[in-house]
Structures are given as C-alpha cells and as structure tokens.
Design an enzyme around this catalytic site. Structure first.
Site, mmCIF file in Angstrom:
data_model
loop_
_atom_site.group_PDB
_atom_site.id
_atom_site.type_symbol
_atom_site.label_atom_id
_atom_site.label_comp_id
_atom_site.label_asym_id
_atom_site.label_seq_id
_atom_site.Cartn_x
_atom_site.Cartn_y
_atom_site.Cartn_z
ATOM 1 N N CYS A 1 -1.807 -2.886 6.610
ATOM 2 C CA CYS A 1 -1.952 -1.616 7.332
ATOM 3 C C CYS A 1 -3.287 -1.570 8.079
ATOM 4 O O CYS A 1 -3.472 -0.743 8.970
ATOM 5 C CB CYS A 1 -1.805 -0.421 6.400
ATOM 6 S SG CYS A 1 -3.056 -0.317 5.124
ATOM 7 N N CYS B 1 0.842 -1.190 0.000
ATOM 8 C CA CYS B 1 0.000 0.000 0.000
ATOM 9 C C CYS B 1 0.879 1.243 0.000
ATOM 10 O O CYS B 1 1.912 1.298 0.662
ATOM 11 C CB CYS B 1 -0.978 -0.020 1.171
ATOM 12 S SG CYS B 1 -0.585 1.066 2.518
ATOM 13 N N GLU B 2 0.476 2.224 -0.802
ATOM 14 C CA GLU B 2 1.338 3.400 -0.965
ATOM 15 C C GLU B 2 1.218 4.375 0.207
ATOM 16 O O GLU B 2 1.977 5.327 0.299
ATOM 17 C CB GLU B 2 1.038 4.110 -2.286
ATOM 18 C CG GLU B 2 -0.284 4.835 -2.351
ATOM 19 C CD GLU B 2 -0.489 5.553 -3.685
ATOM 20 O OE1 GLU B 2 0.183 5.208 -4.666
ATOM 21 O OE2 GLU B 2 -1.338 6.465 -3.729
ATOM 22 N N HIS B 3 0.265 4.140 1.102
ATOM 23 C CA HIS B 3 0.118 5.048 2.241
ATOM 24 C C HIS B 3 0.967 4.637 3.421
ATOM 25 O O HIS B 3 1.330 5.460 4.250
ATOM 26 C CB HIS B 3 -1.350 5.134 2.656
ATOM 27 C CG HIS B 3 -2.224 5.648 1.555
ATOM 28 N ND1 HIS B 3 -3.379 5.030 1.160
ATOM 29 C CD2 HIS B 3 -2.069 6.721 0.751
ATOM 30 C CE1 HIS B 3 -3.908 5.706 0.156
ATOM 31 N NE2 HIS B 3 -3.143 6.724 -0.115
ATOM 32 N N HIS B 4 1.246 3.326 3.531
ATOM 33 C CA HIS B 4 2.029 2.835 4.675
ATOM 34 C C HIS B 4 3.215 1.971 4.267
ATOM 35 O O HIS B 4 3.999 1.581 5.107
ATOM 36 C CB HIS B 4 1.131 2.014 5.615
ATOM 37 C CG HIS B 4 -0.055 2.765 6.116
ATOM 38 N ND1 HIS B 4 -1.278 2.742 5.478
ATOM 39 C CD2 HIS B 4 -0.196 3.588 7.186
ATOM 40 C CE1 HIS B 4 -2.135 3.510 6.139
ATOM 41 N NE2 HIS B 4 -1.506 4.040 7.170
ATOM 42 N N GLN C 1 -5.567 -0.178 -3.893
ATOM 43 C CA GLN C 1 -6.232 -1.318 -4.543
ATOM 44 C C GLN C 1 -7.146 -0.894 -5.698
ATOM 45 O O GLN C 1 -7.211 -1.549 -6.735
ATOM 46 C CB GLN C 1 -7.015 -2.130 -3.508
ATOM 47 C CG GLN C 1 -7.538 -3.450 -4.079
ATOM 48 C CD GLN C 1 -8.190 -4.326 -3.033
ATOM 49 O OE1 GLN C 1 -7.726 -4.401 -1.895
ATOM 50 N NE2 GLN C 1 -9.265 -4.991 -3.399
ATOM 51 N N HIS D 1 -5.049 -6.056 3.704
ATOM 52 C CA HIS D 1 -4.080 -4.960 3.813
ATOM 53 C C HIS D 1 -3.436 -5.030 5.199
ATOM 54 O O HIS D 1 -4.136 -4.923 6.210
ATOM 55 C CB HIS D 1 -4.782 -3.612 3.648
ATOM 56 C CG HIS D 1 -5.327 -3.403 2.264
ATOM 57 N ND1 HIS D 1 -4.992 -2.310 1.495
ATOM 58 C CD2 HIS D 1 -6.159 -4.153 1.508
ATOM 59 C CE1 HIS D 1 -5.603 -2.391 0.327
ATOM 60 N NE2 HIS D 1 -6.329 -3.497 0.306
HETATM 61 ZN ZN LIG Z 1 -2.295 1.493 3.900
#
Ligand SMILES: [Zn+2]
Length: 218
Positions: free
Chosen positions: A180, A109-112, A150, A178
């Site tokens: 995260c 995931c690109e956020h975490h 996703q 995920h």
């Molecule tokens: Zn994430």
C-alpha cells in the site's frame, strides 16, 4: 468512521488494540458458508467495476477470490487454526540467547487489504521452557494470516511467546514492505518498515545490541 474522517486519517496506520478487532459471531458460519457469501459479494464488486463475469477468464474469479480470503490469506483469524505450541523442559539448562531469523512474513495490511512481505527475527533467553524452533515460524505464520497492522503483528507474536515460554525475555523484529506504500499512495518502491518489540532483559541496550548484531542490523 465516515468517509471524510477516513480521508483525513489517510494512510496513517492506526491500530486500536493488541487484539485484532473480531466480531463476537465471527465463526458461527462455516468456512464453506463464508466462501459462498464472499463469492457472491465479490462478484458484485467486479460487476460494479464493469467487468463481464460471463467471460471464461473471469467467471471463476469470485470463487477463487473467496476461497483465497477464507482459506489462504486470512485463515489466521480463526483461533481453531492456531498452531499447538508445545514447549519442553529446558533440560540442557541453555540460558543464552536463541535466535530464529529470516522467518518469512506474508501478511496483508488491514487498511488496504494489500500484501505486507518481509522477515521476522525473533530471539528469547530460555528460563524453564524451550520451544521447537519451527513452532516460532508457525506462530508468525498464523498471526500474519489475518488483516494486520505491523505493530500489532509484532506485539501479538511477542505476547504469545512470552506467555508460553514463561519469560519476558523475548524480542521480535519485523522488517517488511507494504504494497500500500509501494504500489499506490506515495508509491515509494524502496522504503520498508521496521518494528521492534521486546520485554525483560531486552530492555537493556546491551542485550538488544547483541541481538541486532547477530541478525546483522547494526
Ligand atoms: Zn495499508
């Protein structure tokens, strides 16, 4: 985005466009140059966390980490690694649904920058072109190996397949866990996320249901 806005947005998975946001000069450096630089930077992060890089068990970690990012987890950022997707004339005039299911999803995931793992199920209805089955898996693998959201992953796969197969009649479903969500934040171990993207004849509920039934999701 400043720190305060990031906190307010929280874990909401916002994606800004179908294209992965990539800098213009992203591939001016070679992979080896990137590995060298990331090795240095990650070593700094480890030191900042208080770890002693002189320890035998830790000394190789910055290099392993850098190589893993550039060569293994995120090789799908570089267009030169995109698989060649040869298509063939649909000589048998097969015009029913073709389903490729349980394609492994190994993404991040690109956020975490934590793993996203699950499966993709993809179907299309051939017009003039058909594609080698393993090529669908390779395309999924390529787009999965970049920092992702996703929803965007599903769309990138859908659009490419529609383009090379010269038909809108494609459907992409992804179900994935995920890390995260399961290992931090809300720490929900059981939930998973499903995305469904489609075009053409799959806009009709009957066609969509035929697909969902085949992959056993209804
Ligand atoms: Zn994430």
């Amino acid at each position: 985005m400043d720190k305060e806005t990031v906190e307010i947005v929280g874990d909401n998975h916002i994606s800004t466009s179908v294209e992965t946001p990539i800098l213009k000069n992203a591939f001016e450096k070679s992979d080896d140059q990137k590995i060298e630089r990331i090795q240095h930077l990650f070593g700094e992060i480890m030191k900042e966390l208080g770890l002693d890089l002189n320890d035998d068990s830790l000394s190789g970690t910055p290099y392993r980490f850098a190589k893993m990012y550039v060569k293994e987890l995120f090789y799908g950022l570089n267009p030169k690694n995109k698989p060649r997707l040869s298509v063939f004339e649909n000589k048998y005039r097969y015009q029913k649904m073709l389903v490729e299911q349980n394609i492994t999803i190994d993404s991040s995931c690109e956020h975490h920058f934590l793993p996203i793992t699950g499966h993709a199920h993809i179907a299309y209805i051939p017009k003039n072109k058909v594609i080698g089955l393993s090529k669908i898996n390779r395309l999924v693998d390529y787009y999965a190996h970049r920092p992702q959201v996703q929803e965007r992953l599903s769309l990138q796969i859908l659009r490419d397949l529609q383009h090379i197969l010269e038909t809108d009649d494609v459907i992409v479903m992804i179900s994935a866990k995920h890390l995260c969500v399961s290992s931090r934040g809300i720490k929900d171990k059981d939930s998973f996320t499903t995305t469904l993207e489609y075009g053409g004849c799959f806009n009709q509920a009957t066609k969509r249901n035929e697909f969902l039934k085949l992959i056993d999701h209804v």
